[in-house]
Every structure is written in C-alpha cells, then in structure tokens.
Write a protein that holds these residues in place. Structure first.
Motif, mmCIF file in Angstrom:
data_model
loop_
_atom_site.group_PDB
_atom_site.id
_atom_site.type_symbol
_atom_site.label_atom_id
_atom_site.label_comp_id
_atom_site.label_asym_id
_atom_site.label_seq_id
_atom_site.Cartn_x
_atom_site.Cartn_y
_atom_site.Cartn_z
ATOM 1 N N THR A 1 -28.083 -44.363 6.981
ATOM 2 C CA THR A 1 -28.452 -43.937 8.315
ATOM 3 C C THR A 1 -29.674 -44.701 8.766
ATOM 4 O OG1 THR A 1 -29.790 -42.138 7.395
ATOM 5 C CG2 THR A 1 -27.506 -41.622 7.934
ATOM 6 N N THR A 2 -29.946 -44.597 10.056
ATOM 7 C CA THR A 2 -31.040 -45.368 10.631
ATOM 8 C C THR A 2 -32.384 -44.683 10.448
ATOM 9 O OG1 THR A 2 -29.567 -46.352 12.270
ATOM 10 C CG2 THR A 2 -31.918 -46.386 12.756
ATOM 11 N N ALA B 1 -30.861 -51.631 9.024
ATOM 12 C CA ALA B 1 -30.628 -53.003 9.459
ATOM 13 C C ALA B 1 -31.933 -53.778 9.541
ATOM 14 C CB ALA B 1 -29.934 -53.011 10.818
ATOM 15 N N ALA C 1 -29.505 -51.288 20.386
ATOM 16 C CA ALA C 1 -28.767 -50.410 19.466
ATOM 17 C C ALA C 1 -28.193 -51.183 18.284
ATOM 18 C CB ALA C 1 -27.645 -49.679 20.210
ATOM 19 N N THR D 1 -26.640 -52.300 14.892
ATOM 20 C CA THR D 1 -25.806 -51.585 13.934
ATOM 21 C C THR D 1 -26.052 -52.118 12.533
ATOM 22 O OG1 THR D 1 -23.973 -53.154 14.211
ATOM 23 C CG2 THR D 1 -24.005 -51.229 15.657
ATOM 24 N N ILE D 2 -25.866 -51.266 11.546
ATOM 25 C CA ILE D 2 -26.035 -51.650 10.153
ATOM 26 C C ILE D 2 -24.829 -52.471 9.714
ATOM 27 C CG2 ILE D 2 -26.258 -50.810 7.792
ATOM 28 C CD1 ILE D 2 -27.604 -48.326 8.904
ATOM 29 N N GLU E 1 -24.980 -57.744 11.276
ATOM 30 C CA GLU E 1 -25.482 -56.710 12.171
ATOM 31 C C GLU E 1 -25.111 -57.076 13.609
ATOM 32 O OE1 GLU E 1 -29.292 -55.949 9.191
ATOM 33 O OE2 GLU E 1 -29.642 -56.564 11.265
ATOM 34 N N ARG E 2 -24.972 -56.084 14.450
ATOM 35 C CA ARG E 2 -24.552 -56.315 15.834
ATOM 36 C C ARG E 2 -25.500 -55.629 16.807
ATOM 37 N NH1 ARG E 2 -22.358 -59.679 13.679
ATOM 38 N NH2 ARG E 2 -20.128 -60.155 13.496
ATOM 39 N N ARG F 1 -26.008 -54.856 21.221
ATOM 40 C CA ARG F 1 -25.245 -54.786 22.466
ATOM 41 C C ARG F 1 -25.611 -55.963 23.372
ATOM 42 N NH1 ARG F 1 -25.440 -48.338 23.818
ATOM 43 N NH2 ARG F 1 -27.685 -48.717 23.827
#
Length: 307
Positions: free
Chosen positions: A2-3, A73, A123, A125-126, A251-252, A254
C-alpha cells in the motif's frame, strides 16, 4: 503493498535527514574555524555528542528510506524528500535559533501544497519491486552521461549560479539513481535475506553513488548561492526519480489533462524552493555561500579593485 506505509516512512526519512542537517551544523559551530582543510576536524567532531546524534539520524534516515522504497513506488517516495528543507528550517529554528520570515512560511506552504497537488494529480501506481538488468544498462549509461556532462559544464565556469546549478543537477541525478538502486537492493533483502543483499551489485552501487552524490552536493553548495542550486536539486531529484520509476519499475502516472494540475504543482514546488533558499536560516544550515568572491564570479576575472 500500500501507499500509506511508504508515505509515512518517507516522511520519517525526510525528518531524520533534516534533523541530521541541523545537528551536524550545530556541531560544526562548536569547533574552531580553519582557513584550510584540517584533518583534526573529524576528531574534534567525534567528541561532540550532538554530531554523533546527527550521524545516528543519518543512519535512521537511510533505514526509513529503505523501508519506504520496499513498501511503495519510487515516484512517490523520492518526491516527498523535498520536504527535507522546510523540516530542517523548522527544526533549526528550535535548536539553532534564528527567525523564519514571512516569505519563508509562504515558501513552506507553497512547497507543501505544490507537492501534494502534483502527487495527487499524478497518482503514481506501484509497479514491480525489481528491475531486470537489461533495463539497468541504458538507465546507468544515461545517468552517467548526464552527471559527466553537468560536472564538465560546472568545471568550465567560474564560481557562481551557473556552476552551482550544474553541480546541483549532477547531484539530483546521483540522488535519484541511489534511491533506484536502493529499492532494488531492498528487494534482494526481502527475497533472499542478508546474503542476497550483500551479494547484489545494487547494494554496492547505491553506496558508491550515494557518496558521489554527497561529494557533488558539497561542491554545489561551495560554488554559488543556494538560490541557484536548491531549486535544481529539489525538482531534479523528484522528476528524475519519477522517470526512473516509470522506466525501471513499471510505475505509471496519469497523463492527458492531468498534466495541467501536475505542472501547476511542480511550479508551486519550484516557487516555494526558491523562496526557502533565500531564507537566511536555510543558508546557515547548508553552509552555502550567498555570493561568489569578486575574483571568481562567473565570466569575470580580477578587476582593478581586486588587484
């Protein structure tokens, strides 16, 4: 994964680094000044509990950073380190004295709001916790080329803003690359324990790159004003870490219309970093020069008044 645990550990790492900066600066105030390199300086500092406390804070920061990178991330963890400067100012005000002017508080607010806005819009992502070697090869080559280019450009300039900014850019690459290799090394620890960690090339890579980054940072601080180096270092580390997170660990972030609020957030971070770098307490904590000596300013040689 989790973040939120990653965010918590990253904030603890930034706070530990800030505390280390303040404690080491306070210890440096208690040793005799010297016009040159004094080998006995380390011996003097070792006898000061406040300096040892600063070193313990450095170790704690490294542990918190490793935990953060193992939980989240790279593109989330490293940008949070821009909070180190405002945290150092707040801690320094308590331990060293000094006053943070209104512009300093505005800078803190801009940096925090900008960072939060940019991360919320992006935002991240992991992705994966391990990068294959075929991705590391081009990443290492590009980072090495950028560092060499930036250092070469710095060495061609006299002391001043451009030289400091070039060294800061090289430092930012070193910090981002160190964090990326540390993330991969923590994966080795999680999957294979201490034996895998100490046999992984990334472990020795992040140690060497970290030392190089500290050396480059010292040169940046000694080369010119903090107003030239701090914004480059602040944004450079965050943006390069995001790039390495995307290219190495899948990792991504937006894109599309989200790029607009992301750009606004980045602009606020840059504005806040510039304001904070002008605060006298910030210059005192970093030991940065306000201005290059008259005889070595950029693009100038000694004039009649200097002879």
């Amino acid at each position: 994964m989790t973040t939120w645990p990653a965010v918590l550990f990253a904030l603890l790492a930034a706070a530990s680094n800030a505390l280390a900066t303040v404690l080491q600066r306070r210890a440096a105030r208690t040793v005799p000044l010297s016009a040159g390199l004094r080998l006995g300086l380390l011996v003097d500092l070792l006898h000061r509990a406040v300096w040892l406390g600063g070193m313990l804070a450095v170790v704690a920061a490294a542990c918190f950073q490793a935990l953060a990178l193992s939980q989240g991330a790279l593109s989330v963890v490293q940008p949070l380190f821009v909070l180190e400067l405002p945290l150092a100012l707040l801690i320094g005000r308590v331990l060293l004295g000094g006053r943070i002017p209104r512009s300093g508080w505005v800078g803190v607010a801009l940096l925090v709001v900008g960072l939060g806005s940019a991360l919320a819009a992006a935002a991240p992502t992991i992705g994966t916790t391990h990068a294959p070697f075929d991705r590391w090869v081009p990443a290492l080559a590009v980072c090495a080329a950028v560092i060499v280019t930036a250092v070469s450009a710095a060495l061609r300039r006299g002391a001043g803003g451009v030289r400091a900014a070039c060294f800061a850019g090289a430092t930012a690459v070193g910090y981002a690359l160190t964090a990326a290799m540390l993330k991969d090394a923590t994966h080795a620890w999680q999957t294979g324990g201490p034996a895998a960690f100490f046999s992984a090339w990334q472990t020795y890579g992040f140690a060497l790159t970290g030392v190089l980054a500290i050396f480059l940072l010292e040169n940046a601080m000694q080369s010119g004003p903090l107003t030239a180096s701090q914004p480059v270092l602040t944004l450079g580390d965050a943006l390069l870490s995001l790039s390495l997170g995307v290219t190495l660990f899948d990792e991504r972030v937006r894109t599309g219309w989200w790029l607009l609020p992301e750009a606004v957030g980045v602009a606020l971070v840059l504005w806040g970093a510039m304001l904070l770098s002008r605060v006298a307490l910030a210059r005192d904590l970093t030991g940065a020069q306000d201005e290059a000596p008259a005889t070595v300013r950029e693009g100038t040689g000694p004039g009649p008044a200097d002879i």
